[in-house]
Each structure stands twice: as C-alpha cells, then as structure tokens.
Design an enzyme around this catalytic site. Structure first.
Site, PDB file in Angstrom:
ATOM      1  N   SER A 171      14.474  14.491  -5.657  1.00  0.00           N
ATOM      2  CA  SER A 171      13.641  14.042  -4.541  1.00  0.00           C
ATOM      3  C   SER A 171      14.224  14.568  -3.240  1.00  0.00           C
ATOM      4  O   SER A 171      15.337  15.096  -3.217  1.00  0.00           O
ATOM      5  CB  SER A 171      13.531  12.522  -4.523  1.00  0.00           C
ATOM      6  OG  SER A 171      14.759  11.943  -4.162  1.00  0.00           O
ATOM      7  N   ASP A 174      14.618  12.817  -0.208  1.00  0.00           N
ATOM      8  CA  ASP A 174      15.236  11.910   0.759  1.00  0.00           C
ATOM      9  C   ASP A 174      16.581  11.376   0.244  1.00  0.00           C
ATOM     10  O   ASP A 174      16.633  10.507  -0.622  1.00  0.00           O
ATOM     11  CB  ASP A 174      14.252  10.767   1.030  1.00  0.00           C
ATOM     12  CG  ASP A 174      14.705   9.883   2.169  1.00  0.00           C
ATOM     13  OD1 ASP A 174      15.925   9.793   2.409  1.00  0.00           O
ATOM     14  OD2 ASP A 174      13.835   9.282   2.813  1.00  0.00           O
ATOM     15  N   SER A 210      -1.389  12.322 -12.487  1.00  0.00           N
ATOM     16  CA  SER A 210      -2.565  12.596 -11.666  1.00  0.00           C
ATOM     17  C   SER A 210      -3.228  11.280 -11.258  1.00  0.00           C
ATOM     18  O   SER A 210      -2.653  10.201 -11.445  1.00  0.00           O
ATOM     19  CB  SER A 210      -3.524  13.510 -12.434  1.00  0.00           C
ATOM     20  OG  SER A 210      -4.605  13.889 -11.624  1.00  0.00           O
ATOM     21  N   LYS A 265      -8.575   9.984  -8.128  1.00  0.00           N
ATOM     22  CA  LYS A 265      -9.143  10.713  -6.989  1.00  0.00           C
ATOM     23  C   LYS A 265      -9.310  12.205  -7.289  1.00  0.00           C
ATOM     24  O   LYS A 265      -9.934  12.934  -6.515  1.00  0.00           O
ATOM     25  CB  LYS A 265      -8.268  10.509  -5.749  1.00  0.00           C
ATOM     26  CG  LYS A 265      -8.380   9.077  -5.238  1.00  0.00           C
ATOM     27  CD  LYS A 265      -7.524   8.811  -4.043  1.00  0.00           C
ATOM     28  CE  LYS A 265      -7.824   7.455  -3.421  1.00  0.00           C
ATOM     29  NZ  LYS A 265      -7.816   6.319  -4.342  1.00  0.00           N
ATOM     30  N   ASN A 322      -5.562   2.857  -8.827  1.00  0.00           N
ATOM     31  CA  ASN A 322      -4.612   2.302  -7.855  1.00  0.00           C
ATOM     32  C   ASN A 322      -3.572   1.430  -8.539  1.00  0.00           C
ATOM     33  O   ASN A 322      -3.917   0.582  -9.362  1.00  0.00           O
ATOM     34  CB  ASN A 322      -5.366   1.464  -6.839  1.00  0.00           C
ATOM     35  CG  ASN A 322      -6.230   2.330  -5.936  1.00  0.00           C
ATOM     36  OD1 ASN A 322      -6.907   3.235  -6.414  1.00  0.00           O
ATOM     37  ND2 ASN A 322      -6.194   2.080  -4.662  1.00  0.00           N
ATOM     38  N   SER A 351       1.948  -0.771  -4.907  1.00  0.00           N
ATOM     39  CA  SER A 351       2.778   0.425  -4.747  1.00  0.00           C
ATOM     40  C   SER A 351       3.026   0.653  -3.247  1.00  0.00           C
ATOM     41  O   SER A 351       2.281   0.142  -2.406  1.00  0.00           O
ATOM     42  CB  SER A 351       2.132   1.642  -5.397  1.00  0.00           C
ATOM     43  OG  SER A 351       0.884   1.890  -4.808  1.00  0.00           O
ATOM     44  N   ARG A 374     -12.517   5.020   5.648  1.00  0.00           N
ATOM     45  CA  ARG A 374     -11.609   5.942   6.347  1.00  0.00           C
ATOM     46  C   ARG A 374     -11.886   7.402   5.963  1.00  0.00           C
ATOM     47  O   ARG A 374     -12.623   7.675   5.008  1.00  0.00           O
ATOM     48  CB  ARG A 374     -10.150   5.597   5.998  1.00  0.00           C
ATOM     49  CG  ARG A 374      -9.751   4.199   6.413  1.00  0.00           C
ATOM     50  CD  ARG A 374      -8.316   3.884   6.033  1.00  0.00           C
ATOM     51  NE  ARG A 374      -8.126   3.882   4.581  1.00  0.00           N
ATOM     52  CZ  ARG A 374      -6.986   3.618   3.976  1.00  0.00           C
ATOM     53  NH1 ARG A 374      -5.918   3.335   4.686  1.00  0.00           N
ATOM     54  NH2 ARG A 374      -6.893   3.636   2.659  1.00  0.00           N
ATOM     55  N   GLU A 382     -12.405   8.892   2.152  1.00  0.00           N
ATOM     56  CA  GLU A 382     -12.468   7.837   1.125  1.00  0.00           C
ATOM     57  C   GLU A 382     -13.820   7.828   0.421  1.00  0.00           C
ATOM     58  O   GLU A 382     -14.835   8.185   1.002  1.00  0.00           O
ATOM     59  CB  GLU A 382     -12.251   6.470   1.769  1.00  0.00           C
ATOM     60  CG  GLU A 382     -10.809   6.122   1.938  1.00  0.00           C
ATOM     61  CD  GLU A 382     -10.623   4.666   2.341  1.00  0.00           C
ATOM     62  OE1 GLU A 382      -9.646   4.072   1.895  1.00  0.00           O
ATOM     63  OE2 GLU A 382     -11.451   4.143   3.100  1.00  0.00           O
TER      64      GLU A 382
HETATM   65  O1  LIG Z   1      -6.147  -1.396   5.880  1.00  0.00           O
HETATM   66  C1  LIG Z   1      -6.716  -1.115   4.807  1.00  0.00           C
HETATM   67  C2  LIG Z   1      -6.254  -0.095   3.927  1.00  0.00           C
HETATM   68  C3  LIG Z   1      -6.976   0.133   2.770  1.00  0.00           C
HETATM   69  N1  LIG Z   1      -8.100  -0.561   2.471  1.00  0.00           N
HETATM   70  C4  LIG Z   1      -8.875  -0.282   1.250  1.00  0.00           C
HETATM   71  O2  LIG Z   1      -8.119  -0.668   0.122  1.00  0.00           O
HETATM   72  C5  LIG Z   1      -8.407   0.199  -0.973  1.00  0.00           C
HETATM   73  C6  LIG Z   1      -7.116   0.738  -1.513  1.00  0.00           C
HETATM   74  O3  LIG Z   1      -6.455   1.467  -0.488  1.00  0.00           O
HETATM   75  P1  LIG Z   1      -4.969   2.036  -0.682  1.00  0.00           P
HETATM   76  O4  LIG Z   1      -4.111   0.996  -1.278  1.00  0.00           O
HETATM   77  O5  LIG Z   1      -4.577   2.686   0.608  1.00  0.00           O
HETATM   78  O6  LIG Z   1      -5.174   3.119  -1.817  1.00  0.00           O
HETATM   79  P2  LIG Z   1      -6.085   4.395  -1.924  1.00  0.00           P
HETATM   80  O7  LIG Z   1      -6.402   5.002  -0.610  1.00  0.00           O
HETATM   81  O8  LIG Z   1      -7.248   4.038  -2.789  1.00  0.00           O
HETATM   82  O9  LIG Z   1      -5.127   5.421  -2.649  1.00  0.00           O
HETATM   83  C7  LIG Z   1      -4.119   4.954  -3.516  1.00  0.00           C
HETATM   84  O10 LIG Z   1      -4.542   4.958  -4.831  1.00  0.00           O
HETATM   85  C8  LIG Z   1      -4.644   6.219  -5.459  1.00  0.00           C
HETATM   86  C9  LIG Z   1      -5.221   6.044  -6.839  1.00  0.00           C
HETATM   87  O11 LIG Z   1      -6.606   5.970  -6.726  1.00  0.00           O
HETATM   88  C10 LIG Z   1      -3.326   6.900  -5.440  1.00  0.00           C
HETATM   89  O12 LIG Z   1      -3.407   8.145  -6.053  1.00  0.00           O
HETATM   90  C11 LIG Z   1      -2.940   7.060  -3.993  1.00  0.00           C
HETATM   91  O13 LIG Z   1      -1.728   7.709  -3.944  1.00  0.00           O
HETATM   92  C12 LIG Z   1      -2.870   5.754  -3.297  1.00  0.00           C
HETATM   93  O14 LIG Z   1      -2.630   5.946  -1.916  1.00  0.00           O
HETATM   94  C13 LIG Z   1      -9.342   1.275  -0.447  1.00  0.00           C
HETATM   95  O15 LIG Z   1     -10.649   0.920  -0.829  1.00  0.00           O
HETATM   96  C14 LIG Z   1      -9.193   1.178   1.052  1.00  0.00           C
HETATM   97  O16 LIG Z   1     -10.382   1.513   1.758  1.00  0.00           O
HETATM   98  C15 LIG Z   1      -8.528  -1.565   3.304  1.00  0.00           C
HETATM   99  O17 LIG Z   1      -9.534  -2.232   3.052  1.00  0.00           O
HETATM  100  N2  LIG Z   1      -7.830  -1.812   4.455  1.00  0.00           N
END
Ligand SMILES: O=c1ccn([C@@H]2O[C@H](COP(=O)(O)OP(=O)(O)O[C@H]3O[C@H](CO)[C@@H](O)[C@H](O)[C@H]3O)[C@@H](O)[C@H]2O)c(=O)[nH]1
Length: 349
Positions: free
Chosen positions: A39, A41, A126, A129, A169, A173, A257, A260
């Site tokens: 890694s 870091d 993977s 997404k 998800n 994490s 966002r 998304e």
């Molecule tokens: O302030 C926030 C941030 C996120 N969300 C929502 O919560 C969900 C999950 O978001 P997040 O936990 O940030 O995960 P994702 O953007 O879906 O992506 C994650 O999940 C993926 C698997 O789908 C992994 O591959 C990615 O690395 C990981 O960042 C999404 O619908 C977001 O729109 C909110 O409602 N509010």
C-alpha cells in the site's frame, strides 16, 4: 478454507483498507506462513503493524501504478488478493485519469506481475458500479474486469488463475454513508440524504471476504463471482439509524451526487445469460469465444433476450425494521450504541 491456507504465502494489495485488514486477520488465524501488505501510506501500515504485532505480516510501501512495486511484492507468494483501488465515486469523477492509472493500469500491473512470478491464483475486487457504468469509478472497474478476463482468454496456458469478484456497498466501510450518518446523529444535525428512494445492496465486510474466499477456491480463469444480497432505500437506511439511536428522523435532502445512479446492478442480463447459480453466489464464466471472425459474427448468443438485470430496485427489499436488525449485527454500530447506553458518571466535586 483454513487447512488450504495454512503454511501459504499471500499478498494483499490495498491491505490497510477495510477489506484488507479483515482479510489479513483471517489469513493469520488460518495459519498463513506470510501475509504481505502492499500500500502507499506508510503511517497506515505502521498503525497496522502496532495493532497486529505479528511477524508473519510484511509491509511493502509502493503503488500498484508502478510495475516494479507489484513485481517485488508478489515475488515468492502463492496467492494475491487485489483490493488497491480508487473507489470514491465523486473524486474519480473529478480525476478520471487518476482512476484509469490505479484501477486499470495498476490492475494490469498486478496481473502481469503475478503471471511473471508464477503466482497460483489472483482475485481482483470489483463492484456493482462496474455494471452498465455511468461514473469513472465504475467504468475503470469494468475495464479492470476486462483486463482480468483478457488475461484468461489470451493465455490458455497461463501460470496464474485470474478471477474477479463483484459486490455492492459494504456497510460501515471507510468513507461510506453509515459512519457519516452516525456522526451526524451524534452531532445532532439532520442527516444529509441524497435521494430517499435511491437503493443500494447491503453487504457486511465478512460477507465480502467470504465471496473472495469462494472465488479463490472455485474460480476458473476469467470468472466473475457475485454474491447475492438484499437491498434497501437510503431513506429507510437513514430512518433505521435514527430509530436505533432514538432520535427523530430529520433529513436534509441533497439530491443525487455527481456520477450516482438511482440503483446499482450486480448482474446484467448479459451476465445472467451465462451465469451459473450456486445459491448465495453467481458465477459468470468468461465469454471464451475467440476472435475468429466467422464465429464472432455468425454464432450469436440466443440466451439473453428475456432476462432481467439483477439490481437493487428488484432485489429483495429490506424494510426499516429489517434494516435495523441488520445494523445491530455490525460490531461498529453496536459499539456506538453501547457508548450512548452507558450511564453518565457523576463528576467528582
Ligand atoms: O451524505 C450522503 C452520502 C451518501 N448518501 C447515499 O448513500 C448511498 C451510499 O453512499 P456511499 O456509502 O458513499 O457509497 P457509494 O457511493 O454507493 O459507493 C460505495 O459503494 C460501492 C459499491 O457499490 C463501492 O465500490 C464504493 O467504493 C463505495 O464508495 C448512496 O445512495 C448515496 O447517494 C447519502 O444519502 N448521503
């Protein structure tokens, strides 16, 4: 898995991340002879070194973007799990070439280094997404899957068995929404919900590790393994967390966002046309038709027309009570709940 891991040597790229740390601990408990962590870091490595205090863990500072790093770290190991990635959707949107460098070219370096060093098996991580991707993170992970599959297709006599796993998800994490929502609850501010109707698959870290272990044991070159999962809406997830912490559900609705999707797809209809169903897991073998033009253009695939993608809008949907029950099983959420349940100790005068 225990007996087959005992005495073996492993490398985990991105080994200081959530997945990496869980996998390292599992491998050590199973009797692995050596577990290497590659890694970038050094301070995260140092923290991990102090936490684990186990001589079998070797730390390699390096970057998968650098072929040399990957060759050195994988020399003499038998199995590699490739978790190093740029995985935040918004940052990959703003810096797509950085995602290409790490997720595509870096993954190709790992594949090539494993082949060169005669590593027996390589599992690449993977994400859902990567299916019908709309964001740079998903697009680069889709290309990573293609790199792995091309290695299998183009090298029938390959020394390294390369396969991928794809999952949704992972709850709690690093940098994900559940710890963020818990922080907001603890700070007494409204939860920033992007879109309450948005759905995501939910998986625990343990389940993601089990999927990787399954691929490690059963994967054929070029396979993609998928773990089936339940899904929920983000509105229900936020409500469930507020209920658990005993606060009223108050949201600031932000809107979707950059990059998304309203829902994620774990398996496309094209995948499902070839997939084998193993109950909890799906195995999607590589499309091994070669680039012989007659076959490529005349022998079509007749098996995909009536299938429906497997996505988080049509998967089994958890309701608020079920999401609460699931969240209670997460040790990190349990720790927060214990903390607020502790009686307040009166301060000494
Ligand atoms: O302030 C926030 C941030 C996120 N969300 C929502 O919560 C969900 C999950 O978001 P997040 O936990 O940030 O995960 P994702 O953007 O879906 O992506 C994650 O999940 C993926 C698997 O789908 C992994 O591959 C990615 O690395 C990981 O960042 C999404 O619908 C977001 O729109 C909110 O409602 N509010």
């Amino acid at each position: 898995m225990t007996s087959s891991l005992s005495g073996r040597r492993f490398l985990i790229t991105g080994g200081t991340g959530s997945f990496g740390q869980t996998m390292v601990t599992r491998l050590l408990n199973a009797g692995a002879a050596e577990v290497r962590v590659l890694s970038r870091d050094e301070s995260k490595q140092d923290a991990m070194r102090h936490r684990l205090r186990d001589d079998r863990v070797r730390y390699y500072v390096g970057d998968v973007r650098d072929y040399d790093s990957t060759v050195k770290a994988s020399r003499g190991v038998e199995y590699v799990f490739h978790a190093a990635a740029l995985k935040q959707v918004p940052s990959c949107e703003f810096f797509p070439l950085e995602a290409v460098r790490t997720n595509v070219l870096g993954s190709a370096n790992v594949v090539d280094a494993c082949e060169r060093n005669g590593v027996e098996a390589l599992v690449l991580l993977s994400t859902d997404k990567a299916v019908y991707p709309v964001n740079a993170m998903g697009m680069t992970k889709a290309l990573m899957e293609k790199v792995a599959q091309a290695h299998a297709r183009n090298n029938p006599g390959a020394r390294t068995r390369v396969c991928c796993v794809r999952y949704g998800n992972v709850m709690y994490s690093r940098g994900s929404v559940i710890p963020l929502f818990i922080d907001q609850i603890r700070n007494g501010v409204p939860l920033t919900v992007t879109e309450p109707a948005m759905t995501r698959f939910l998986m625990s870290l343990e389940q993601s590790v089990e999927l990787v272990e399954h691929a490690f044991h059963h994967g054929q070159p070029g396979d993609v393994f998928i773990r089936k999962a339940d899904a929920c809406t983000i509105g229900d997830l936020a409500t469930a967390l507020c209920n658990l912490f005993g606060v009223p559900a108050k949201f600031d609705v932000l809107g979707i966002r950059h990059g998304e999707k309203l829902y994620e797809t774990l398996a496309s209809r094209e995948d499902l046309a070839r997939a084998e169903d193993f109950g909890e897991f799906l195995r999607v073998p590589v499309d091994s038709r070669d680039l012989n033009y007659a076959l490529y253009f005349e022998e079509g695939d007749t098996n995909r027309d009536h299938r429906v993608d497997y996505h988080s809008h049509n998967a089994r949907r958890l309701d608020v009570a079920e999401v609460m029950a699931l969240l209670r099983t997460l040790p990190e959420v349990g720790a927060h709940l214990d903390e607020i349940a502790l009686p307040t100790v009166a301060a000494h005068p």
